[in-house]
Write a protein that holds these residues in place. Structure first.
Motif, PDB file in Angstrom:
ATOM      1  N   MET A 151      15.845  24.949  -2.942  1.00  0.00           N
ATOM      2  CA  MET A 151      15.831  26.266  -2.301  1.00  0.00           C
ATOM      3  C   MET A 151      16.207  26.120  -0.829  1.00  0.00           C
ATOM      4  SD  MET A 151      12.701  29.022  -2.020  1.00  0.00           S
ATOM      5  CE  MET A 151      12.633  29.229  -3.790  1.00  0.00           C
ATOM      6  N   ILE A 152      17.042  27.029  -0.335  1.00  0.00           N
ATOM      7  CA  ILE A 152      17.484  26.998   1.062  1.00  0.00           C
ATOM      8  C   ILE A 152      16.640  27.978   1.870  1.00  0.00           C
ATOM      9  CG2 ILE A 152      19.413  27.395   2.624  1.00  0.00           C
ATOM     10  CD1 ILE A 152      21.286  26.708   0.325  1.00  0.00           C
ATOM     11  N   TYR A 153      16.078  27.474   2.979  1.00  0.00           N
ATOM     12  CA  TYR A 153      15.261  28.321   3.841  1.00  0.00           C
ATOM     13  C   TYR A 153      16.019  28.625   5.114  1.00  0.00           C
ATOM     14  CZ  TYR A 153      11.333  26.959   0.866  1.00  0.00           C
ATOM     15  OH  TYR A 153      10.501  26.753  -0.187  1.00  0.00           O
ATOM     16  N   ASN A 154      16.010  29.856   5.514  1.00  0.00           N
ATOM     17  CA  ASN A 154      16.561  30.232   6.807  1.00  0.00           C
ATOM     18  C   ASN A 154      15.477  30.126   7.857  1.00  0.00           C
ATOM     19  OD1 ASN A 154      19.122  30.917   5.763  1.00  0.00           O
ATOM     20  ND2 ASN A 154      18.315  32.890   5.064  1.00  0.00           N
ATOM     21  N   ASN A 155      15.863  29.713   9.045  1.00  0.00           N
ATOM     22  CA  ASN A 155      14.878  29.553  10.120  1.00  0.00           C
ATOM     23  C   ASN A 155      14.540  30.923  10.724  1.00  0.00           C
ATOM     24  OD1 ASN A 155      13.178  28.289  11.853  1.00  0.00           O
ATOM     25  ND2 ASN A 155      14.766  27.728  13.330  1.00  0.00           N
ATOM     26  N   ILE A 156      14.050  31.799   9.860  1.00  0.00           N
ATOM     27  CA  ILE A 156      13.728  33.165  10.282  1.00  0.00           C
ATOM     28  C   ILE A 156      12.320  33.496   9.815  1.00  0.00           C
ATOM     29  CG2 ILE A 156      14.310  35.609  10.063  1.00  0.00           C
ATOM     30  CD1 ILE A 156      17.202  34.765   9.530  1.00  0.00           C
ATOM     31  N   THR A 157      11.485  33.985  10.720  1.00  0.00           N
ATOM     32  CA  THR A 157      10.135  34.410  10.367  1.00  0.00           C
ATOM     33  C   THR A 157      10.154  35.889  10.010  1.00  0.00           C
ATOM     34  OG1 THR A 157       9.048  32.746  11.742  1.00  0.00           O
ATOM     35  CG2 THR A 157       7.800  34.738  11.236  1.00  0.00           C
ATOM     36  N   THR A 158       9.754  36.176   8.793  1.00  0.00           N
ATOM     37  CA  THR A 158       9.739  37.567   8.332  1.00  0.00           C
ATOM     38  C   THR A 158       8.343  38.175   8.361  1.00  0.00           C
ATOM     39  OG1 THR A 158       9.512  36.832   6.036  1.00  0.00           O
ATOM     40  CG2 THR A 158      11.746  37.200   6.860  1.00  0.00           C
ATOM     41  N   ILE A 159       7.322  37.342   8.603  1.00  0.00           N
ATOM     42  CA  ILE A 159       5.939  37.826   8.613  1.00  0.00           C
ATOM     43  C   ILE A 159       5.608  38.400   9.990  1.00  0.00           C
ATOM     44  CG2 ILE A 159       3.521  37.142   8.464  1.00  0.00           C
ATOM     45  CD1 ILE A 159       4.349  35.062   6.403  1.00  0.00           C
ATOM     46  N   LYS A 160       5.100  39.610  10.029  1.00  0.00           N
ATOM     47  CA  LYS A 160       4.685  40.242  11.281  1.00  0.00           C
ATOM     48  C   LYS A 160       3.167  40.338  11.406  1.00  0.00           C
ATOM     49  CE  LYS A 160       8.869  43.040  11.753  1.00  0.00           C
ATOM     50  NZ  LYS A 160       9.415  44.416  11.894  1.00  0.00           N
ATOM     51  N   ASP A 161       2.493  40.365  10.263  1.00  0.00           N
ATOM     52  CA  ASP A 161       1.034  40.447  10.240  1.00  0.00           C
ATOM     53  C   ASP A 161       0.484  39.481   9.203  1.00  0.00           C
ATOM     54  OD1 ASP A 161       0.708  42.728  12.088  1.00  0.00           O
ATOM     55  OD2 ASP A 161       1.718  43.855  10.504  1.00  0.00           O
ATOM     56  N   PHE A 162      -0.769  39.064   9.417  1.00  0.00           N
ATOM     57  CA  PHE A 162      -1.479  38.250   8.442  1.00  0.00           C
ATOM     58  C   PHE A 162      -2.662  39.050   7.900  1.00  0.00           C
ATOM     59  CE2 PHE A 162       0.531  34.899  11.016  1.00  0.00           C
ATOM     60  CZ  PHE A 162       1.111  34.137  10.007  1.00  0.00           C
ATOM     61  N   VAL A 163      -3.046  38.721   6.670  1.00  0.00           N
ATOM     62  CA  VAL A 163      -4.212  39.338   6.038  1.00  0.00           C
ATOM     63  C   VAL A 163      -5.309  38.292   5.950  1.00  0.00           C
ATOM     64  CG1 VAL A 163      -5.133  40.438   3.956  1.00  0.00           C
ATOM     65  CG2 VAL A 163      -2.796  40.935   4.703  1.00  0.00           C
ATOM     66  N   ILE A 164      -6.453  38.544   6.614  1.00  0.00           N
ATOM     67  CA  ILE A 164      -7.596  37.640   6.553  1.00  0.00           C
ATOM     68  C   ILE A 164      -8.344  37.939   5.258  1.00  0.00           C
ATOM     69  CG2 ILE A 164      -9.706  36.864   7.680  1.00  0.00           C
ATOM     70  CD1 ILE A 164      -7.257  36.229   9.297  1.00  0.00           C
ATOM     71  N   LEU A 165      -8.231  37.053   4.277  1.00  0.00           N
ATOM     72  CA  LEU A 165      -8.841  37.312   2.978  1.00  0.00           C
ATOM     73  C   LEU A 165     -10.342  37.070   2.979  1.00  0.00           C
ATOM     74  CD1 LEU A 165      -8.023  38.189   0.131  1.00  0.00           C
ATOM     75  CD2 LEU A 165      -7.816  35.769  -0.480  1.00  0.00           C
ATOM     76  N   GLY A 166     -10.814  36.099   3.782  1.00  0.00           N
ATOM     77  CA  GLY A 166     -12.240  35.784   3.778  1.00  0.00           C
ATOM     78  C   GLY A 166     -12.610  34.998   2.540  1.00  0.00           C
ATOM     79  N   PHE A 167     -13.664  35.432   1.853  1.00  0.00           N
ATOM     80  CA  PHE A 167     -14.081  34.792   0.608  1.00  0.00           C
ATOM     81  C   PHE A 167     -13.344  35.464  -0.557  1.00  0.00           C
ATOM     82  CE2 PHE A 167     -17.659  34.344   3.534  1.00  0.00           C
ATOM     83  CZ  PHE A 167     -17.897  32.980   3.459  1.00  0.00           C
ATOM     84  N   PRO A 168     -12.413  34.770  -1.200  1.00  0.00           N
ATOM     85  CA  PRO A 168     -11.601  35.412  -2.242  1.00  0.00           C
ATOM     86  C   PRO A 168     -12.416  35.940  -3.414  1.00  0.00           C
ATOM     87  CG  PRO A 168     -10.654  33.308  -1.577  1.00  0.00           C
ATOM     88  CD  PRO A 168     -12.002  33.386  -0.950  1.00  0.00           C
ATOM     89  N   GLY A 169     -13.501  35.238  -3.775  1.00  0.00           N
ATOM     90  CA  GLY A 169     -14.266  35.639  -4.949  1.00  0.00           C
ATOM     91  C   GLY A 169     -15.426  36.577  -4.668  1.00  0.00           C
ATOM     92  N   LEU A 170     -15.542  37.037  -3.432  1.00  0.00           N
ATOM     93  CA  LEU A 170     -16.685  37.884  -3.085  1.00  0.00           C
ATOM     94  C   LEU A 170     -16.475  39.306  -3.611  1.00  0.00           C
ATOM     95  CD1 LEU A 170     -19.385  37.971  -1.489  1.00  0.00           C
ATOM     96  CD2 LEU A 170     -18.059  38.775   0.477  1.00  0.00           C
ATOM     97  N   HIS A 171     -17.454  39.791  -4.359  1.00  0.00           N
ATOM     98  CA  HIS A 171     -17.382  41.148  -4.918  1.00  0.00           C
ATOM     99  C   HIS A 171     -17.619  42.173  -3.796  1.00  0.00           C
ATOM    100  CE1 HIS A 171     -18.376  44.661  -7.422  1.00  0.00           C
ATOM    101  NE2 HIS A 171     -17.661  44.053  -8.359  1.00  0.00           N
ATOM    102  N   PRO A 172     -16.901  43.297  -3.822  1.00  0.00           N
ATOM    103  CA  PRO A 172     -17.079  44.320  -2.774  1.00  0.00           C
ATOM    104  C   PRO A 172     -18.522  44.792  -2.597  1.00  0.00           C
ATOM    105  CG  PRO A 172     -15.112  44.794  -4.056  1.00  0.00           C
ATOM    106  CD  PRO A 172     -15.780  43.638  -4.737  1.00  0.00           C
ATOM    107  N   THR A 173     -19.338  44.640  -3.631  1.00  0.00           N
ATOM    108  CA  THR A 173     -20.748  45.032  -3.524  1.00  0.00           C
ATOM    109  C   THR A 173     -21.464  44.264  -2.423  1.00  0.00           C
ATOM    110  OG1 THR A 173     -20.734  45.445  -5.913  1.00  0.00           O
ATOM    111  CG2 THR A 173     -22.893  45.304  -4.835  1.00  0.00           C
ATOM    112  N   TYR A 174     -21.028  43.032  -2.181  1.00  0.00           N
ATOM    113  CA  TYR A 174     -21.714  42.175  -1.220  1.00  0.00           C
ATOM    114  C   TYR A 174     -21.057  42.181   0.164  1.00  0.00           C
ATOM    115  CZ  TYR A 174     -23.772  40.401  -5.525  1.00  0.00           C
ATOM    116  OH  TYR A 174     -24.411  40.300  -6.739  1.00  0.00           O
ATOM    117  N   TYR A 175     -20.056  43.023   0.363  1.00  0.00           N
ATOM    118  CA  TYR A 175     -19.402  43.080   1.665  1.00  0.00           C
ATOM    119  C   TYR A 175     -20.403  43.458   2.769  1.00  0.00           C
ATOM    120  CZ  TYR A 175     -14.654  42.708  -0.299  1.00  0.00           C
ATOM    121  OH  TYR A 175     -13.516  42.268  -0.917  1.00  0.00           O
TER     122      TYR A 175
END
Length: 321
Positions: free
Chosen positions: A1-25
């Protein structure tokens, strides 16, 4: 795969604990908020208390103040965002904000390690070379050493961040962590240089961690040898009591990290949620507990606090009469 030296991401999403149920937020955000509150109250108290009490204007307590400042900043850099992530579902962070957080997270962690090295050096000279202590260890020398630790680390970590910025970011923008760190961010990079950037950062991190740890281990082993040679039990107890706060603080910082690193290298695998929880534990627990250790394990601080409490009780009784 060829990668271009270009950043397309403008924001990141902080996932935290992936398996945490919304009940415990809610409970999780409340727990993290109280941890942050404990970090704020405890470390601000240490900074103010040591600053106000002239009897504590000594090298050892100057190091405590630097550690308290470091813990306060680390908690402030990491916790508000993850609290808002679970409290208000605010999980978006900008590209620049994420790299800024990464910079401070790793800088403050490295500074903490160097401050513990200075603390061990202070105790080593005080016990193993007591006649040279007043000459070698002064408020000025400790201020210079701590200042160089802050400045040198901030400059060095700037190079680590700039190196990470050379990668193009065009994959997923999900941070599998409660805050932005080097591994989480660079894992989202594209191209063949990702492993190289991570290897360079890991080498610097190991150098920052293991070199101070080696000297700390050597210094406390030397101190224990000196203590064991003492014939007077009272002197032995007094000498050990001056080291216990520093030893507790060092163990809180290094032992959990060493456990996680060794477990990983020996093939013990953790679930993603457990790994994130362990990282939070060894990152934030010392920040919250260090002020308690300073107050209850340090003779001078404990005596001054007890004296103030007794005076306050006497004053209250006199007013009531």
């Amino acid at each position: 795969m060829i990668y271009n030296n270009i950043t397309t991401i403008k924001d990141f999403v902080i996932l935290g604990f992936p398996g945490l149920h919304p009940t415990y937020y809610g409970p999780v955000s409340a727990l993290l908020f109280f941890v942050y509150l404990a970090i704020l109250v405890g470390n601000i108290f240490i900074l103010v208390f040591v600053g106000v009490e002239r009897r504590l204007h000594k090298p050892s307590y100057l190091i405590f103040s630097h550690l308290a400042m470091n813990d306060l900043l680390f908690g402030t850099v990491t916790l508000p965002k993850v609290i808002s992530r679970y409290w208000w579902d605010d999980k978006i962070t900008s590209f620049s904000a994420c790299f800024t957080q990464m910079y401070f997270v790793h800088s403050l962690g490295a500074i903490n390690s160097l401050l513990l090295l200075i603390m061990a050096l202070d105790r080593f000279i005080a016990i193993c070379l007591p006649l040279k202590y007043p000459i070698l260890i002064t408020n000025n020398t400790i201020s210079i050493a701590c200042g160089l630790s802050w400045i040198g680390t901030f400059v060095r970590m700037m190079a680590v961040v700039l190196h990470a910025l050379t990668l193009p970011y065009c994959n997923s923008n999900i941070i599998l962590q409660c805050y932005c760190d080097h591994i989480s961010i660079t894992s989202l990079g594209c191209g063949g240089n990702v492993k190289y950037v991570q290897a360079v950062a890991l080498g610097l991190a190991m150098f920052t961690l293991l070199l101070p740890l080696s000297f700390i281990f050597f210094s406390y082993m030397s101190i224990f040898v000196v203590v064991l040679r003492m014939t007077n039990m009272e002197n032995r107890y007094k000498t050990l009591s001056t080291c216990t706060p520093q030893l507790f603080v060092s163990c809180l910082y290094y032992l959990p990290r060493c456990f996680v690193y060794l477990a990983h290298n020996l093939g013990f695998s953790f679930s993603l949620d457990l790994r994130i929880a362990l990282i939070l534990l060894y990152s934030l627990l010392p920040c919250a507990l260090n002020p308690v250790i300073y107050c209850f394990k340090t003779k001078d601080i404990k005596q001054i606090l007890m004296k103030k409490l007794k005076n306050a009780k006497v004053g209250t009784k006199q007013i009531s009469k």
